[in-house]
Design an enzyme around this catalytic site. Structure first.
Site: not given
Ligand code: BGP
Length: 481
Positions: A175, A378
Site C-alpha cells: 500500500e 487484500e
Molecule cells: C491494509 C493493510 C493490512 C491490513 C488491512 C486491514 O491497509 O495492508 O495490513 O491490516 O488493511 O486493515 P485493518 O487491519 O486496519 O482492518
C-alpha cells in the site's frame, strides 16, 4: 466462461500483524513493535520509548512464528495455490543498516517458503509491509532520507539471492500510496516527526513534504529493486501494491465530479502511475505547487524510474466512499480514507462501506489504464466473531461479503480484465493494522488470542473455512453455502 484455469486463489497476511516472536532469532525492533494496542474508539499510540505496563500486540501477534507449519497446513487444506506474506525487514537486518544479513532470519523464511512449496503453494512476498526497522527511523527518519534506498536494496539483494528458484512473485511496498495520507507517514514510511513523546496514531505530527519526498525515495528503491530482481533471476516478477479506495462523486454536480477526479488521481493513481508507467504523471505538478511540495531529485532518477517499471499491478480493496466539493458535507463518516458516506451502501462495524460492485468497476478502471496483469491481494470483512457453545463460528456475514466480491471479480474477468489472483486479507485472524486490536477479525481460521492479552493461540476453523475450500476446489464456480 469461468476464472482462468491457473487462477491463484489464496490468502494474505503481514509479518508484523501475524508472527510475534519479536525478539527471537535476532530480530530487531520495527516501527510496528513500538505501537500499542487500540480499538475502533481508542486510537493506538506510537511510543518511541517502551512503556513497562503497556500492551504491544505485535510482540506476540498470533504467534505464527511458532505455528507456521500448522498454519500453512491449514491453508493447504483449503487448497491455497498462493500465499501472500511479508518478510519482516528486521529479521534480516535487525537495525536496518548492517552490512550482512542475519542468518537466523533468512533461515526462518527459507523454512516457511519450503513449507509452502511442499504443498504446491506459490509464495507471493511483500518486501516491506508496515514495519520499517525502527533503527532507521532513529538514524535518518527512515524514508524521509535518501539513505534508505541503499538499505532497502541491500535487503532486497539478500532475499532475492537467497530465495532464488523458490519464489516467483514479489511486491516492493505494501500500500505504497498510504503515504499520500498523514497516517501513512509512520505506518508505511517510518517517518516520525516527534521522537520524544508518545502520540496517538491518528494525530501524529505530519509534514507532507517529507512524505512525498519519502515516496520519491520509495519509487527509486522500487525501480531499482525491479531491475535487481530481473538481473538475479529472469523468472522473478515484481509488482506494485496500492490501497485502492474507490470513490464516486456524491452527486452529478460537475463540481463534485471534478473534485472526485482530483482525489482519485492523487490517492489512487499517483503512485501506481509512477511505478507502472515509469514517470511522474502531469497532474501531480499542480498538486505539488499548491501544497508547497518540491521534490528533490538527482540526476539519473528519471532513467531509473523508466527502467524499473513493475511487471504486474496489485491492490487492496475493502470499501468505497463518495467525494464532494461541498465542504459542509466533507467530513469523514467512519471511512478511514475520508470521503462521505454513500447512501446506497451499508458499512461494516468499523464504518467501512461495503461495495462489491465497486470492485468490478475498479478492476475495469485499473486494467484499462495499465493493461497489465492484476491481482486483488487484500479484500475481506473485519468483524466481531463469536464462538458458539458447540465450538463453531458461524461467520456467514463474512461469507456473504466474500461471495459478493468474488462474483464481481468474475464479472470483471468476463469484461476482459486480466485478473490472475485473489488473496483475501487475514486468511487467519491477526492484529488490525489501523486499530491495533485482535477483535477485528478477518480469518477463515480463528485464533484464540484477545485484546487483554489472554488466549492460548489455538486455532479453529470458522464456517468460512469449508466454504472457501469449496470455492477454490470449483475454481470459483460454486459460491453457495
Ligand atoms: C491494509 C493493510 C493490512 C491490513 C488491512 C486491514 O491497509 O495492508 O495490513 O491490516 O488493511 O486493515 P485493518 O487491519 O486496519 O482492518
Amino acid at each position: 466462461m469461468s476464472f482462468p484455469k491457473q487462477f491463484l486463489w489464496g490468502g494474505a497476511t503481514a509479518a508484523n500483524q501475524l508472527e510475534g516472536g519479536w525478539q527471537e532469532g535476532g530480530k530487531g525492533v520495527s516501527c510496528s513493535d513500538i505501537c500499542t494496542g487500540g480499538s475502533h474508539k481508542q486510537s493506538k499510540r506510537i511510543t518511541p520509548v517502551f512503556e513497562a505496563e503497556t500492551f504491544y500486540p505485535s510482540h506476540m501477534a498470533v504467534d505464527h512464528f511458532h505455528h507456521f507449519k500448522e498454519d500453512i497446513a491449514l491453508f493447504a487444506e483449503m487448497g491455497f495455490r498462493v500465499y501472500r506474506f511479508s518478510i519482516a525487514w528486521t529479521r534480516i537486518f535487525p537495525k536496518g543498516d548492517e552490512k550482512e544479513p542475519n542468518e537466523a532470519g533468512l533461515k526462518f523464511y527459507e523454512e516457511l517458503i519450503d513449507e509452502c512449496l511442499k504443498y504446491n503453494i506459490e509464495p507471493l512476498i511483500t518486501i516491506s509491509h508496515y514495519e520499517v526497522p525502527f533503527g532507521l527511523t532513529k538514524k535518518c527518519n527512515a524514508w524521509a532520507s535518501r539513505e534508505m534506498i541503499d538499505y532497502y536494496i541491500n535487503y532486497c539483494e539478500a532475499i532475492f539471492n537467497r530465495y532464488k528458484g523458490k519464489v516467483k512473485y514479489w511486491l516492493t511496498f505494501n500500500e505504497i500510496n498510504s503515504a499520500t495520507m498523514a497516517l501513512g507517514g509512520f505506518l508505511s514510511q517510518g517517518i516520525l516527526n516527534e521522537k520524544e513523546k508518545s502520540t496517538e496514531f491518528m494525530k501524529q505530527k505530519d509534514i507532507p513534504k517529507l512524505r512525498f519526498q519519502g515516496l520519491h525515495h520509495q519509487f527509486i528503491a522500487s525501480a531499482k529493486a525491479v531491475q535487481l530482481a530481473h538481473r538475479i533471476d529472469s523468472e522473478y516478477k515484481v509488482g506494485c501494491m496500492n490501497i485502492y479506495a474507490t470513490s464516486y462523486p456524491l452527486t452529478c454536480n460537475p463540481d463534485d465530479v471534478v473534485f472526485n477526479q482530483k482525489r482519485n488521481q492523487i490517492f489512487n493513481y499517483f503512485c501506481s502511475d509512477v511505478q507502472c508507467r515509469g514517470y511522474y504523471p502531469s497532474y501531480i505538478g499542480r498538486y505539488f505547487k499548491e501544497n508547497n511540495i518540491e521534490i528533490e531529485m538527482e540526476v539519473g532518477d528519471k532513467d531509473i524510474l523508466k527502467a524499473g517499471t513493475v511487471d504486474f499491478h496489485t491492490f487492496s480493496y475493502y470499501m468505497s466512499s463518495c467525494e464532494t466539493a461541498d465542504k459542509s458535507k466533507a467530513n469523514g463518516e467512519g471511512n478511514i480514507m475520508g470521503g462521505v458516506a454513500n447512501p446506497y451502501l451499508k458499512a461494516s462495524d468499523w464504518g467501512w462501506q461495503i461495495d462489491p460492485k465497486g470492485l468490478r468497476y475498479t478492476l475495469n478502471e485499473i486494467y484499462d489504464r495499465y493493461q497489465m496483469p492484476l491481482m486483488v491481494v487484500e479484500n475481506g470483512l473485519g468483524a466481531y466473531d463469536k464462538i458458539e457453545e458447540d465450538g463453531s463460528i458461524n461467520d456467514s456475514y463474512r461469507i456473504d461479503y466474500l461471495k459478493a466480491h468474488i462474483s464481481e471479480m468474475h464479472e470483471a474477468v468476463l469484461d476482459g480484465v486480466d485478473l490472475i489472483g485473489y488473496t483475501p486479507w487475514g486468511c487467519i485472524d491477526l492484529v488490525s493494522a489501523s486499530t491495533g486490536e485482535y477483535a477485528k477479525r478477518y480469518g477463515f481460521i480463528y485464533v484464540e488470542r484477545y485484546d487483554d492479552g489472554t488466549g492460548d493461540f489455538s486455532r479453529r476453523k470458522k464456517k468460512s473455512f469449508d466454504w472457501y475450500k469449496k470455492v477454490i476446489a470449483t475454481n470459483g464456480e460454486d459460491l453457495e453455502y
